[in-house]
Design a protein around this motif. Structure first.
Motif, short mmCIF file in Angstrom:
data_model
loop_
_atom_site.label_atom_id
_atom_site.label_comp_id
_atom_site.label_asym_id
_atom_site.label_seq_id
_atom_site.Cartn_x
_atom_site.Cartn_y
_atom_site.Cartn_z
N ALA A 16 0.83 -1.21 0.00
CA ALA A 16 0.00 0.00 0.00
C ALA A 16 0.86 1.26 0.00
CB ALA A 16 -0.93 -0.01 1.20
N ASN A 20 0.83 4.16 -2.79
CA ASN A 20 0.67 5.56 -2.42
C ASN A 20 1.80 6.42 -2.98
OD1 ASN A 20 -1.72 5.41 -0.97
ND2 ASN A 20 -0.66 4.77 0.86
N ARG A 23 1.01 7.11 -6.54
CA ARG A 23 -0.01 8.16 -6.65
C ARG A 23 0.57 9.53 -6.31
NH1 ARG A 23 -3.96 9.24 -9.58
NH2 ARG A 23 -4.88 7.23 -9.19
N ASP A 32 -4.95 15.06 -5.23
CA ASP A 32 -4.62 13.64 -5.21
C ASP A 32 -3.28 13.39 -4.53
OD1 ASP A 32 -6.91 12.73 -6.48
OD2 ASP A 32 -6.05 12.99 -8.48
N LEU A 35 -3.72 13.82 -0.74
CA LEU A 35 -4.41 12.67 -0.20
C LEU A 35 -3.50 11.45 -0.13
CD1 LEU A 35 -7.15 11.68 0.82
CD2 LEU A 35 -7.65 10.98 -1.52
N ALA A 36 -2.64 11.28 -1.13
CA ALA A 36 -1.68 10.17 -1.11
C ALA A 36 -0.67 10.35 0.02
CB ALA A 36 -0.96 10.09 -2.46
N ASP A 38 -1.21 11.94 2.83
CA ASP A 38 -1.96 11.71 4.06
C ASP A 38 -2.12 10.21 4.31
OD1 ASP A 38 -3.41 12.73 6.28
OD2 ASP A 38 -5.28 12.20 5.26
N THR A 39 -2.41 9.46 3.27
CA THR A 39 -2.56 8.02 3.39
C THR A 39 -1.22 7.35 3.68
OG1 THR A 39 -4.36 8.18 1.79
CG2 THR A 39 -3.54 5.99 2.28
N TYR A 41 1.23 8.56 5.54
CA TYR A 41 1.59 8.64 6.95
C TYR A 41 0.71 7.73 7.79
CZ TYR A 41 -1.96 11.77 9.01
OH TYR A 41 -3.11 12.30 9.51
N ILE A 42 -0.53 7.49 7.37
CA ILE A 42 -1.37 6.53 8.09
C ILE A 42 -0.81 5.12 7.94
CG2 ILE A 42 -3.66 5.46 8.11
CD1 ILE A 42 -4.77 8.26 7.45
N ASN A 43 -0.34 4.77 6.74
CA ASN A 43 0.26 3.46 6.54
C ASN A 43 1.57 3.33 7.31
OD1 ASN A 43 -1.79 2.55 4.89
ND2 ASN A 43 -0.78 3.17 3.02
N THR A 75 -1.77 18.03 7.62
CA THR A 75 -2.90 17.94 6.69
C THR A 75 -3.82 19.14 6.82
OG1 THR A 75 -2.81 15.53 6.78
CG2 THR A 75 -4.84 16.51 5.97
#
Length: 89
Positions: A16, A20, A23, A32, A35-36, A38-39, A41-43, A75
């Motif tokens: 993932a 990301n 992206r 986009d 958002l990538a 942000d995703t 750092y969550i991963n 963010t």
């Protein structure tokens, strides 16, 4: 059993992260790419938590919490910059 589940989850989250990154580099718009990021750092938080489970150390959980706080603030700052063009009023 737990070790194999942690390895499987780590490999899926690593995949993932690679998607990301793709992206983030090839995103058609700025939204986009944000958002990538942000995703991502969550991963990364999820990977750090898995590493903490594997090592059995609570220090990794505090690091994941710190990254979560910094990611949220960044963010919000970027979203505010995109909406208004200014971060501090």
């Amino acid at each position: 059993m737990l070790e194999s589940a942690i390895l499987l989850c780590g490999s899926v989250i690593g995949l993932a992260l690679l998607l990301n990154l793709w992206r983030l580099l090839k995103g058609p718009s700025l939204q986009d790419r944000i958002l990538a990021l942000d995703t991502m750092y969550i991963n990364a938080i999820a990977l750090i938590l898995l590493l903490g489970m594997h090592m059995g150390s609570p220090l990794y959980y505090e690091g994941a919490l710190l990254i979560a706080l910094l990611g949220f603030i960044s963010t919000v700052a970027v979203a505010k910059y995109l909406l208004r063009g200014d971060i501090i009023e």
